[in-house]
Motif scaffolding. Structure first.
Motif, mmCIF file in Angstrom:
data_model
loop_
_atom_site.group_PDB
_atom_site.id
_atom_site.type_symbol
_atom_site.label_atom_id
_atom_site.label_comp_id
_atom_site.label_asym_id
_atom_site.label_seq_id
_atom_site.Cartn_x
_atom_site.Cartn_y
_atom_site.Cartn_z
ATOM 1 N N GLU A 62 -22.070 -15.093 6.953
ATOM 2 C CA GLU A 62 -20.889 -15.522 6.425
ATOM 3 C C GLU A 62 -21.503 -15.563 4.728
ATOM 4 O OE1 GLU A 62 -19.442 -19.880 6.059
ATOM 5 O OE2 GLU A 62 -18.503 -19.070 7.713
ATOM 6 N N LEU A 63 -20.373 -14.815 4.171
ATOM 7 C CA LEU A 63 -20.645 -14.416 2.572
ATOM 8 C C LEU A 63 -19.509 -15.026 1.707
ATOM 9 C CD1 LEU A 63 -21.922 -10.777 2.767
ATOM 10 C CD2 LEU A 63 -23.382 -12.871 2.775
ATOM 11 N N VAL A 64 -19.572 -15.560 0.504
ATOM 12 C CA VAL A 64 -18.660 -15.831 -0.268
ATOM 13 C C VAL A 64 -18.412 -14.931 -1.290
ATOM 14 C CG1 VAL A 64 -17.533 -17.670 -1.495
ATOM 15 C CG2 VAL A 64 -18.553 -18.282 0.280
ATOM 16 N N LYS A 65 -17.424 -14.311 -1.793
ATOM 17 C CA LYS A 65 -17.069 -13.377 -2.665
ATOM 18 C C LYS A 65 -15.919 -13.883 -3.714
ATOM 19 C CE LYS A 65 -20.161 -10.204 -0.778
ATOM 20 N NZ LYS A 65 -21.232 -9.889 -1.777
ATOM 21 N N ASN A 66 -16.171 -13.783 -4.764
ATOM 22 C CA ASN A 66 -15.356 -14.111 -5.982
ATOM 23 C C ASN A 66 -14.342 -12.862 -6.351
ATOM 24 O OD1 ASN A 66 -14.753 -14.938 -9.315
ATOM 25 N ND2 ASN A 66 -14.353 -16.500 -7.786
ATOM 26 N N VAL A 67 -13.263 -13.022 -6.178
ATOM 27 C CA VAL A 67 -12.357 -11.774 -6.152
ATOM 28 C C VAL A 67 -11.336 -12.107 -7.301
ATOM 29 C CG1 VAL A 67 -10.801 -10.198 -5.353
ATOM 30 C CG2 VAL A 67 -12.752 -10.957 -3.902
ATOM 31 N N LYS A 68 -10.958 -11.199 -8.077
ATOM 32 C CA LYS A 68 -9.697 -11.217 -9.170
ATOM 33 C C LYS A 68 -8.529 -10.785 -8.638
ATOM 34 C CE LYS A 68 -8.279 -10.191 -13.809
ATOM 35 N NZ LYS A 68 -8.823 -9.739 -15.337
ATOM 36 N N LEU A 69 -7.489 -11.488 -8.347
ATOM 37 C CA LEU A 69 -6.235 -10.626 -7.734
ATOM 38 C C LEU A 69 -5.493 -9.766 -8.625
ATOM 39 C CD1 LEU A 69 -4.709 -13.980 -6.058
ATOM 40 C CD2 LEU A 69 -6.078 -11.831 -5.072
ATOM 41 N N SER A 70 -5.188 -8.812 -8.243
ATOM 42 C CA SER A 70 -4.486 -7.439 -8.813
ATOM 43 C C SER A 70 -2.840 -7.938 -8.717
ATOM 44 C CB SER A 70 -4.871 -5.933 -8.517
ATOM 45 O OG SER A 70 -6.173 -6.107 -8.387
ATOM 46 N N LYS A 71 -2.225 -7.215 -9.957
ATOM 47 C CA LYS A 71 -0.832 -7.166 -9.565
ATOM 48 C C LYS A 71 -0.163 -6.109 -8.678
ATOM 49 C CE LYS A 71 3.371 -6.720 -12.678
ATOM 50 N NZ LYS A 71 4.045 -6.722 -13.820
ATOM 51 N N LYS A 72 0.646 -6.421 -8.011
ATOM 52 C CA LYS A 72 1.227 -5.491 -7.005
ATOM 53 C C LYS A 72 1.910 -4.257 -7.514
ATOM 54 C CE LYS A 72 4.448 -5.501 -3.147
ATOM 55 N NZ LYS A 72 5.543 -6.087 -2.350
ATOM 56 N N ASP A 73 1.702 -3.119 -7.290
ATOM 57 C CA ASP A 73 2.184 -2.115 -8.003
ATOM 58 C C ASP A 73 2.912 -1.065 -7.172
ATOM 59 O OD1 ASP A 73 0.214 -0.926 -6.442
ATOM 60 O OD2 ASP A 73 -0.758 0.030 -7.938
ATOM 61 N N ALA A 74 3.091 -1.596 -5.617
ATOM 62 C CA ALA A 74 3.786 -0.595 -4.762
ATOM 63 C C ALA A 74 5.057 -1.649 -4.210
ATOM 64 C CB ALA A 74 2.891 -0.175 -3.581
ATOM 65 N N TYR A 75 6.393 -1.177 -4.210
ATOM 66 C CA TYR A 75 7.244 -1.786 -3.731
ATOM 67 C C TYR A 75 8.198 -1.057 -2.636
ATOM 68 C CZ TYR A 75 6.456 -4.859 -7.781
ATOM 69 O OH TYR A 75 5.694 -5.648 -8.669
ATOM 70 N N VAL A 76 8.750 -1.775 -1.674
ATOM 71 C CA VAL A 76 9.191 -1.112 -0.649
ATOM 72 C C VAL A 76 10.786 -1.184 -0.439
ATOM 73 C CG1 VAL A 76 9.294 -0.712 2.107
ATOM 74 C CG2 VAL A 76 7.188 -1.371 0.823
ATOM 75 N N SER A 77 11.591 -0.053 -0.324
ATOM 76 C CA SER A 77 13.197 -0.359 -0.104
ATOM 77 C C SER A 77 13.206 0.037 1.417
ATOM 78 C CB SER A 77 13.788 0.418 -1.064
ATOM 79 O OG SER A 77 15.077 0.636 -0.724
ATOM 80 N N ARG A 78 13.667 -0.983 1.949
ATOM 81 C CA ARG A 78 13.587 -0.668 3.444
ATOM 82 C C ARG A 78 14.898 -0.178 3.729
ATOM 83 N NH1 ARG A 78 10.992 -5.413 3.037
ATOM 84 N NH2 ARG A 78 8.894 -5.820 4.140
ATOM 85 N N LYS A 79 15.997 -0.551 2.943
ATOM 86 C CA LYS A 79 17.041 0.189 3.150
ATOM 87 C C LYS A 79 17.278 1.635 3.094
ATOM 88 C CE LYS A 79 20.289 -3.406 1.874
ATOM 89 N NZ LYS A 79 21.686 -3.957 0.941
ATOM 90 N N LEU A 80 16.381 2.324 1.840
ATOM 91 C CA LEU A 80 16.249 3.767 1.566
ATOM 92 C C LEU A 80 15.180 4.073 2.229
ATOM 93 C CD1 LEU A 80 17.915 5.670 -0.105
ATOM 94 C CD2 LEU A 80 16.322 5.198 -2.053
ATOM 95 N N GLY A 81 14.052 3.366 2.655
ATOM 96 C CA GLY A 81 13.017 3.943 3.281
ATOM 97 C C GLY A 81 12.023 4.763 2.615
#
Length: 462
Positions: A357-376
Motif C-alpha cells: 500500500e502506497l500513497v501518492k500526491n497527485v495534481k489533477l489536470s484539466k479535462k481536454d477531451a470532450y465527447v459528443s454522443r449525438k455526433l459520435g
C-alpha cells in the motif's frame, strides 16, 4: 409379635434417618408442575441484540427539526417552453406553413442555497424553458433567471430577486454521510406544496447505467415522486447532502429507491458556474481497466504522458483504493470524487501496488477531451501552435470519429472544427455544446473544418 414390632421400629427409624439425610443434603423445595405451552423466551448471549439497537435508534431520531428547517427553503419550479409541432393537414389545405407553436409546461422542485435568492435544481427540470417561475412555500411567486447548467451532472443554477432574506439550506459534506443514516427528501410531488418523506441511505456511488463512468448517486429509500426532481435530500440536522434527481420505476411513481446528486458535486458545479460560467472538469490522467471485476478498487490500465498521474508516480497495474480518506471500491466512486474537485487540486491517492500500500500526491489536470454522443466524435482543444499557424481564435480537433456521415464525406481524425452553424468555436467544450444543441432535432447542422492539408472545408448534414 415382639419380633414384628422390632422390625417395624427399625423400618421407621431407617426412614427417619433417610429423610433427615435428604433434608441435610438437598435443602431446596421441590415443586412439580404440569408442562404447558409458553411463549419462546430470548436467551442473552455474549453480544447485544442488534434489534434492540435499531429500535432505540429509531425511537431517538427526531426528524421534526430537520423538516422545520428545510421545508420553507424548497420551492416549486414551473417551466414554460414554446414548442413547434408539424401539421401536414395545414400544408395540404394551404392554411399555413405546416407547423404550429404551443406552450408546454413542466414542473419540479428547487432548493434555495443563499439568502439573496440563488436556487439549485436539476437541468432536466428547466431544460428548454423560455420562462421559469418560482413559487415559495408561502405561495409568493417570482420570475427566475437561468445562471447556468451542467447537463452531465443534471444541475442547473437559478436566481430570483426578492425583497426579503430568503430561508436557505446550508451544504453538508456528502462524503461524510453513511449507509443506513436517516435522511429526508423535501420536494413538491404532483404539484403539492413542500412535502417531506423520510428514509435511509441505501447505497453511495451508485451508477444507474452500469459502469458508464457518468453517475455517482446517493441511493435512498425515501419516497420520491414526479415533481420531486430538483428537491433537497437533507440529513437529520437539516443540511443539504444531495439534490433528488431520479427514481427507478416501471409505473412512473416511487416503488422503492430514489437517487440524488451528492452535495459535494452540486456545490462544485455551482461554484464553477458562478466563477467561470462553465464547469471545470478535473481528470487524474489515467485509463481505467474495467474488465477486472474481482478487484475491490479501480485498476489503472495506462497513464497519460506528462499528466498529473505520471508526475505523481502512478503506474499501470496500480489499484486505486482511496482518494484522500474516502474509500474507493468501484469506478463510479472514483468518478464522484474527481467530479467534486477542480483542475490544479492536489489529492492523496492510496494505491495497492503488488500487495504494497502506497500513497501518492497527485495534481489533477484539466479535462481536454470532450465527447459528443449525438455526433459520435471525441474532440480536444487545439494547441496554441495551431491557433497561430492557422490564424484562428480557437477550435476543436477531432481525435476520434465514429460518425458515418462524417466518414462518408471524408472528414477524418485530425481535422479541426472552427465553426458550427457559422459561429466560431473556441474550444472542444463549446463545440460539443453547439453540436448537441442542434444535431438530431431535424435541423441541418453546418460545420466548417480545416483539413489535414490546412484547407478549409464546409459541410451540411442532418
Amino acid at each position: 409379635m415382639k419380633k414384628f414390632l422390632s422390625l417395624l421400629g427399625m423400618a421407621i427409624l431407617g426412614g427417619a434417618i433417610t429423610l433427615g439425610g435428604y433434608k441435610m443434603l438437598f435443602n431446596d423445595d421441590v415443586v412439580v408442575e404440569r408442562t404447558i405451552s409458553q411463549p419462546i423466551k430470548t436467551v442473552t448471549a455474549s453480544f447485544n441484540p442488534a434489534l434492540d439497537k435499531v429500535n432505540s435508534i429509531a425511537n431517538s431520531v427526531d426528524l421534526t427539526v430537520a423538516a422545520e428547517n428545510t421545508v420553507h427553503a424548497v420551492v416549486h419550479v414551473k417551466n414554460t417552453a414554446i414548442r413547434t409541432q408539424a401539421n401536414p393537414m395545414d400544408i395540404f389545405f394551404g392554411n399555413s406553413n405546416g407547423s404550429r407553436k404551443f406552450e408546454q409546461v413542466g414542473t419540479g422542485s428547487g432548493v434555495i442555497i443563499s439568502q439573496d435568492g440563488y436556487i439549485v435544481t436539476n437541468n432536466h427540470v428547466i431544460d428548454g424553458a423560455s420562462e421559469i417561475e418560482i413559487t415559495l412555500n408561502s405561495r409568493q411567486k417570482y420570475k427566475a433567471k437561468l445562471i447556468g447548467t451542467d447537463k452531465e451532472n443534471d444541475i442547473a443554477l437559478l436566481k430570483i430577486d426578492a425583497d426579503i432574506d430568503l430561508p436557505y439550506i446550508p451544504f453538508s459534506n456528502s462524503d461524510n454521510i453513511k449507509i443506513g443514516e436517516w435522511v429526508l427528501a423535501v420536494g413538491n410531488p404532483y404539484n403539492l406544496t413542500s412535502t417531506v418523506t423520510a428514509g435511509i441511505v441505501s447505497a453511495k456511488g451508485r451508477d444507474l447505467e452500469g459502469n458508464t463512468a457518468i453517475d455517482s448517486f446517493i441511493q435512498t429509500d425515501a419516497a420520491v415522486n414526479p415533481g420531486n426532481s430538483g428537491g433537497a435530500l437533507v440529513n437529520t440536522r437539516g443540511e443539504l447532502v444531495g439534490i433528488n434527481t431520479a427514481i427507478t420505476s416501471k409505473t412512473g411513481s416511487f416503488i422503492g429507491y430514489s437517487f440524488a446528486v451528492p452535495s459535494n458535486i452540486a456545490k462544485k458545479v455551482i461554484d464553477d458556474l458562478l466563477e467561470f460560467g462553465s464547469v471545470q472538469e478535473a481528470i487524474l490522467g489515467v485509463n481505467i481497466d474495467q474488465n477486472d471485476e474481482d478487484i475491490e478498487g479501480v485498476k489503472i490500465a495506462g497513464v497519460s504522458d506528462d499528466g498529473g498521474a505520471q508526475k505523481g508516480g502512478l503506474k499501470s497495474g496500480d489499484v486505486i483504493k482511496k482518494v484522500n480518506d474516502v474509500k474507493i471500491s468501484k469506478f463510479s466512486e472514483l468518478r464522484g470524487q474527481l467530479t467534486a474537485k477542480r483542475p490544479g487540486d492536489f489529492v492523496n491517492i492510496t494505491i495497492d501496488r503488488d500487495g504494497e500500500e502506497l500513497v501518492k500526491n497527485v495534481k489533477l489536470s484539466k479535462k481536454d477531451a470532450y465527447v459528443s454522443r449525438k455526433l459520435g466524435v471525441v474532440l480536444k482543444d487545439v494547441s496554441k501552435k495551431d491557433i497561430k499557424k492557422y490564424d484562428i481564435p480557437g477550435g476543436a480537433r477531432i481525435v476520434t470519429n465514429q460518425n458515418k456521415n462524417l466518414i462518408y464525406y471524408g472528414v477524418k481524425e485530425g481535422y479541426i472544427i472552427t465553426k458550427i452553424n457559422k459561429k466560431p468555436i473556441l474550444n472542444a467544450s463549446d463545440a460539443v455544446k453547439a453540436i448537441d444543441a442542434t444535431f438530431g432535432n431535424g435541423s441541418p447542422i453546418y460545420v466548417e473544418v480545416i483539413n489535414l492539408d490546412g484547407e478549409r472545408e464546409r459541410y451540411a448534414f442532418r
